[in-house]
Design a protein around this motif. Structure first.
Motif, short mmCIF file in Angstrom:
data_model
loop_
_atom_site.label_atom_id
_atom_site.label_comp_id
_atom_site.label_asym_id
_atom_site.label_seq_id
_atom_site.Cartn_x
_atom_site.Cartn_y
_atom_site.Cartn_z
N GLU A 6 0.83 -1.20 0.00
CA GLU A 6 0.00 0.00 0.00
C GLU A 6 0.86 1.25 0.00
O GLU A 6 1.99 1.26 0.51
CB GLU A 6 -0.91 0.04 1.23
N GLY A 9 -0.95 6.90 2.06
CA GLY A 9 -1.48 7.38 3.32
C GLY A 9 -0.82 8.68 3.74
O GLY A 9 0.13 9.14 3.12
N TRP A 36 -10.12 -3.66 0.67
CA TRP A 36 -9.52 -2.65 1.56
C TRP A 36 -10.16 -2.80 2.94
O TRP A 36 -11.40 -2.89 3.05
CB TRP A 36 -9.75 -1.25 1.04
N ARG A 38 -9.58 -1.48 7.29
CA ARG A 38 -8.91 -0.52 8.15
C ARG A 38 -9.03 -0.96 9.59
O ARG A 38 -9.96 -1.67 9.97
CB ARG A 38 -9.48 0.87 7.95
N ARG A 45 -10.69 -4.80 13.17
CA ARG A 45 -10.51 -4.51 11.75
C ARG A 45 -11.87 -4.41 11.08
O ARG A 45 -12.78 -5.20 11.37
CB ARG A 45 -9.68 -5.62 11.12
N VAL A 48 -13.76 -2.11 4.40
CA VAL A 48 -13.99 -0.81 3.78
C VAL A 48 -14.59 -0.95 2.39
O VAL A 48 -15.63 -0.37 2.08
CB VAL A 48 -12.68 0.00 3.71
N ASP A 90 -12.30 8.33 10.24
CA ASP A 90 -11.67 7.52 9.20
C ASP A 90 -10.19 7.23 9.52
O ASP A 90 -9.54 6.47 8.81
CB ASP A 90 -11.74 8.22 7.84
N TYR A 94 -4.78 1.48 7.02
CA TYR A 94 -5.54 0.89 5.92
C TYR A 94 -4.72 -0.23 5.28
O TYR A 94 -3.55 -0.03 4.96
CB TYR A 94 -5.89 1.96 4.89
N CYS A 96 -4.54 -3.36 2.32
CA CYS A 96 -4.99 -3.99 1.10
C CYS A 96 -4.92 -5.51 1.30
O CYS A 96 -4.00 -6.01 1.96
CB CYS A 96 -4.07 -3.56 -0.05
#
Length: 120
Positions: A6, A9, A36, A38, A45, A48, A90, A94, A96
């Motif tokens: 990733e 960010g 995805w 987060r 976890r 997303v 948010d 994050y 992947c």
């Protein structure tokens, strides 16, 4: 060996935007679903978004619908998460992920994550 990395960010003010990228390598991904997730400190976890590589079917968690958009670039083997109207809630790492199974099931491969911090 599947590798996911990733990037993108960072720190952004509330209301701002960021675009995360996930570079995938090591396999042919045409049968995969890319997701995805987060995780915020002290929280579980959270799903997303996800996109199926072959059919480009899109999935979103309720908390990001209408604000986040997932997409992919087949030629670059890269998946993106465009995040708009960001909120302090948010803030999270994050990740992947990739799976050959259901978009809402278990994922087999994970990237190391990228931090997203949204200031009020």
């Amino acid at each position: 060996q599947v590798q996911l990395v990733e990037s993108g960010g960072g720190l952004v003010q509330a209301g701002g935007s960021l675009r995360l990228s996930c570079a995938a390598s090591g396999r042919t991904f045409s049968r995969f679903t890319m997701g995805w997730f987060r995780q915020a400190p002290g929280k579980e976890r959270q799903f997303v978004s996800a996109v199926t590589w072959s059919r480009n079917s899109l999935f979103y968690g309720d908390s990001v619908k209408g604000r986040f958009t997932v997409s992919k670039d087949n030629a670059k083997n890269t998946v993106y998460l465009q995040m708009n109207s960001l909120k302090p809630e948010d803030t999270a790492v994050y990740y992947c992920a990739a799976t050959l199974g259901s978009p809402v099931g278990e994922y087999d491969y994970w990237g190391p994550g990228t931090q997203v911090t949204v200031s009020a």
